[in-house]
Structures are given as structure tokens and as C-alpha cells.
Scaffold this motif. Structure first.
Motif, mmCIF file in Angstrom:
data_model
loop_
_atom_site.group_PDB
_atom_site.id
_atom_site.type_symbol
_atom_site.label_atom_id
_atom_site.label_comp_id
_atom_site.label_asym_id
_atom_site.label_seq_id
_atom_site.Cartn_x
_atom_site.Cartn_y
_atom_site.Cartn_z
ATOM 1 N N CYS A 135 0.872 -1.183 0.000
ATOM 2 C CA CYS A 135 0.000 0.000 0.000
ATOM 3 C C CYS A 135 0.906 1.229 0.000
ATOM 4 C CB CYS A 135 -0.925 0.029 1.206
ATOM 5 S SG CYS A 135 -1.970 1.520 1.231
ATOM 6 N N LEU A 172 -0.359 4.374 0.079
ATOM 7 C CA LEU A 172 -1.176 5.543 0.448
ATOM 8 C C LEU A 172 -0.709 6.205 1.745
ATOM 9 C CD1 LEU A 172 -4.696 4.267 -0.650
ATOM 10 C CD2 LEU A 172 -3.061 5.657 -1.904
ATOM 11 N N GLY A 173 -0.075 5.433 2.620
ATOM 12 C CA GLY A 173 0.642 6.018 3.758
ATOM 13 C C GLY A 173 -0.198 6.828 4.733
ATOM 14 N N CYS A 174 -1.358 6.323 5.118
ATOM 15 C CA CYS A 174 -2.195 7.056 6.079
ATOM 16 C C CYS A 174 -1.492 7.131 7.443
ATOM 17 C CB CYS A 174 -3.532 6.347 6.278
ATOM 18 S SG CYS A 174 -4.446 6.026 4.769
ATOM 19 N N CYS A 179 -2.175 4.422 10.424
ATOM 20 C CA CYS A 179 -2.551 3.106 9.885
ATOM 21 C C CYS A 179 -2.160 2.008 10.871
ATOM 22 C CB CYS A 179 -1.836 2.885 8.556
ATOM 23 S SG CYS A 179 -1.994 1.210 7.899
ATOM 24 N N THR A 200 1.782 -4.051 6.085
ATOM 25 C CA THR A 200 1.287 -4.400 4.742
ATOM 26 C C THR A 200 1.715 -3.370 3.701
ATOM 27 O OG1 THR A 200 -0.803 -3.188 4.987
ATOM 28 C CG2 THR A 200 -0.775 -5.483 5.740
ATOM 29 N N TRP A 201 2.486 -2.371 4.070
ATOM 30 C CA TRP A 201 2.825 -1.301 3.128
ATOM 31 C C TRP A 201 3.837 -1.755 2.063
ATOM 32 C CZ3 TRP A 201 3.587 4.002 6.101
ATOM 33 C CH2 TRP A 201 2.368 4.353 6.701
ATOM 34 N N GLY A 227 -3.092 -3.442 3.548
ATOM 35 C CA GLY A 227 -2.676 -3.272 2.176
ATOM 36 C C GLY A 227 -3.771 -2.620 1.330
ATOM 37 N N GLY A 241 -8.425 2.130 0.286
ATOM 38 C CA GLY A 241 -8.110 3.463 0.772
ATOM 39 C C GLY A 241 -8.420 4.549 -0.238
ATOM 40 N N PHE A 244 -7.679 6.209 5.814
ATOM 41 C CA PHE A 244 -7.893 6.309 7.259
ATOM 42 C C PHE A 244 -7.398 7.675 7.704
ATOM 43 C CE2 PHE A 244 -5.988 5.922 11.532
ATOM 44 C CZ PHE A 244 -7.176 5.811 12.232
HETATM 45 S S1 SF4 Z 1 -5.115 2.584 6.316
HETATM 46 FE FE1 SF4 Z 1 -5.313 1.288 4.492
HETATM 47 S S2 SF4 Z 1 -5.051 2.733 2.788
HETATM 48 FE FE2 SF4 Z 1 -4.249 3.756 4.595
HETATM 49 S S3 SF4 Z 1 -2.042 3.256 4.636
HETATM 50 FE FE3 SF4 Z 1 -3.104 1.712 5.889
HETATM 51 S S4 SF4 Z 1 -3.435 -0.006 4.489
HETATM 52 FE FE4 SF4 Z 1 -3.034 1.813 3.217
#
Ligand code: SF4
Length: 225
Positions: free
Chosen positions: A28, A30-32, A35, A40-41, A74, A116, A141
Motif C-alpha cells: 500500500c 497511500l501512507g495514512c 494506519c 502491509t505497506w 494493504g 483506501g 484512514f
Molecule cells: S489505512 Fe489502508 S489505505 Fe491507509 S495506509 Fe493503511 S493499508 Fe493503506
């Protein structure tokens, strides 16, 4: 088709209605902030497997009474072809299993995807990948926007039915708040403790505090940088 996953688990009861097979994609970007699944990144981590192997687990879960499939991560839409193949195969197996069910009528079985991406970011390719999903929970998120809405981590996230089955299945839950059973814990094959579900703000810190008070220390928490 190859698919890179963090893992699977059955039964999961905290990410959608009923007992479900959970499938977590790996990778992933997107790096919220905040998180809970930072492990899972990395798109190169996790395990590479075949969609057919995941579908075999889904077939077993259906035989065991599964009421749904939840795909999370992810970011599932960062492997769009694999996601499309997984959902298509899962729908085919679900529909085949329903034809063989008894006079009590078919169980409700739905396919739910967490992403995301915001609804406005669902490009044609991403919508194609979601074609067989019954419902989707969208949006980054946002740690500063807490919510008690069931199965959603922040107030911006939207639960959107995509099919008539999804509309029927999720109508009772669109505005429902989460109860006391938000989180589920299990130990994976690697010996790691895994927590499935969507915590309220501060709940993971409270969990850590209580475990520490009970003499249990956590290492490599997936919600910490
Ligand atoms: S919350 Fe979901 S979309 Fe945001 S960084 Fe984590 S895995 Fe990625």
C-alpha cells in the motif's frame, strides 16, 4: 495468476456481517498516518501465492458455512488484475455453492472490499477490478476524524453497496454503530498475534496498556513506525 498477500484467516467476525474469510493484500503506497497495518505497506513483503490457492481456501470456507469474503490490506486495488480474478472466482464458487443448498434457502454470502481510495479516485481500471464486489468501504484512514460507525475506521470512510445483493445485505448496517465486539485476536502460522477488526481511536494503546499490566509486552507493533 500471482497475488501478493499479507495473509488470510477464517473465520473473521469483525469485518463485515457473519463469519467471513479475510484476505489481506500486501502493498500500500497511500501512507495514512495512524494506519494499524503498516506491515502491509511494503509491496515486496508478505507472500506470493496464486489466486487459485486463495480460491481453494474460499471454497473450504464456503463448505464450512462462510457468510462472506472480506478483502482488505494493504491496498487491494494496487493489484487490480489479481483482485478482479479473485472476486470473479469467489463469485463463481459462491453462486455454485448456492445452487446446491437445501430447502432452507441460500445463505446470504457477499463479497466486501476495503480500499483506501476515495470514490472519486476509482478510475475505470479500479472499477473494473471491483466489478464482482457486492460492497466497498472507501477512503483513507484519517486519524483526526474518529467514528463509531460499524466497520469504518474514520468518519470519512463510506460503506457503498455495489450490487442488489450488497444493498440488501448492508442496508441494516449503513448507519449502525459498532458494539463491544470490534476486535478479534488470533495467532498466525508465524506465531505472531494478529488483531482483526476496526478499533476505536485509542483502543490499541489501551490494549497495549492492559497487556503490559498483565505482564505481556508487544514487539513489532504494526501500528507503529
Ligand atoms: S489505512 Fe489502508 S489505505 Fe491507509 S495506509 Fe493503511 S493499508 Fe493503506
Amino acid at each position: 495468476m500471482e497475488i501478493r498477500l499479507d495473509g488470510t484467516h477464517y473465520p473473521v467476525s469483525t469485518l463485515g456481517p457473519g463469519q467471513r474469510l479475510g484476505v489481506w493484500f500486501q502493498g500500500c503506497s497511500l501512507g495514512c498516518a495512524g494506519c494499524m497495518s503498516r506491515h502491509t505497506w511494503d509491496p515486496g513483503a508478505g507472500t506470493s501465492t496464486m489466486v487459485g490457492d486463495v480460491l481453494a481456501r474460499w471454497k473450504e470456507a464456503l463448505a464450512g458455512g462462510a457468510e462472506g469474503l472480506t478483502v482488505s490490506g494493504g491496498e487491494p486495488l494496487q493489484q487490480p488484475a489479481a483482485l478482479a480474478a479473485l472476486l470473479a472466482g469467489a463469485a463463481r464458487l459462491r453462486d455454485g455453492a448456492r445452487r446446491h443448498e437445501g430447502s432452507a434457502g441460500p445463505r446470504p454470502v457477499d463479497l466486501l472490499v476495503y480500499t483506501g481510495y476515495e470514490p472519486g479516485e476509482l478510475t475505470a481500471e479500479r472499477r473494473t477490478a471491483l466489478a464482482r464486489a457486492d460492497a466497498v468501504i472507501t477512503g483513507r484512514f484519517r486519524v483526526a476524524e474518529p467514528t463509531r460507525l460499524l466497520w469504518r475506521g474514520s468518519a470519512n470512510q463510506r460503506l457503498i453497496p455495489l450490487t442488489p445483493r450488497g444493498a440488501a445485505r448492508y442496508a441494516p448496517y449503513l448507519a449502525r454503530e459498532s458494539g463491544d465486539r470490534r476486535l478479534q485476536a488470533a495467532t498466525g502460522a508465524d506465531g505472531a498475534l494478529r488483531i482483526y477488526g476496526v478499533p476505536l481511536r485509542g483502543e490499541l494503546a489501551e490494549l497495549e496498556r492492559r497487556l503490559r499490566a498483565a505482564g505481556v509486552g508487544l514487539t513489532e507493533r504494526s501500528w507503529r513506525p
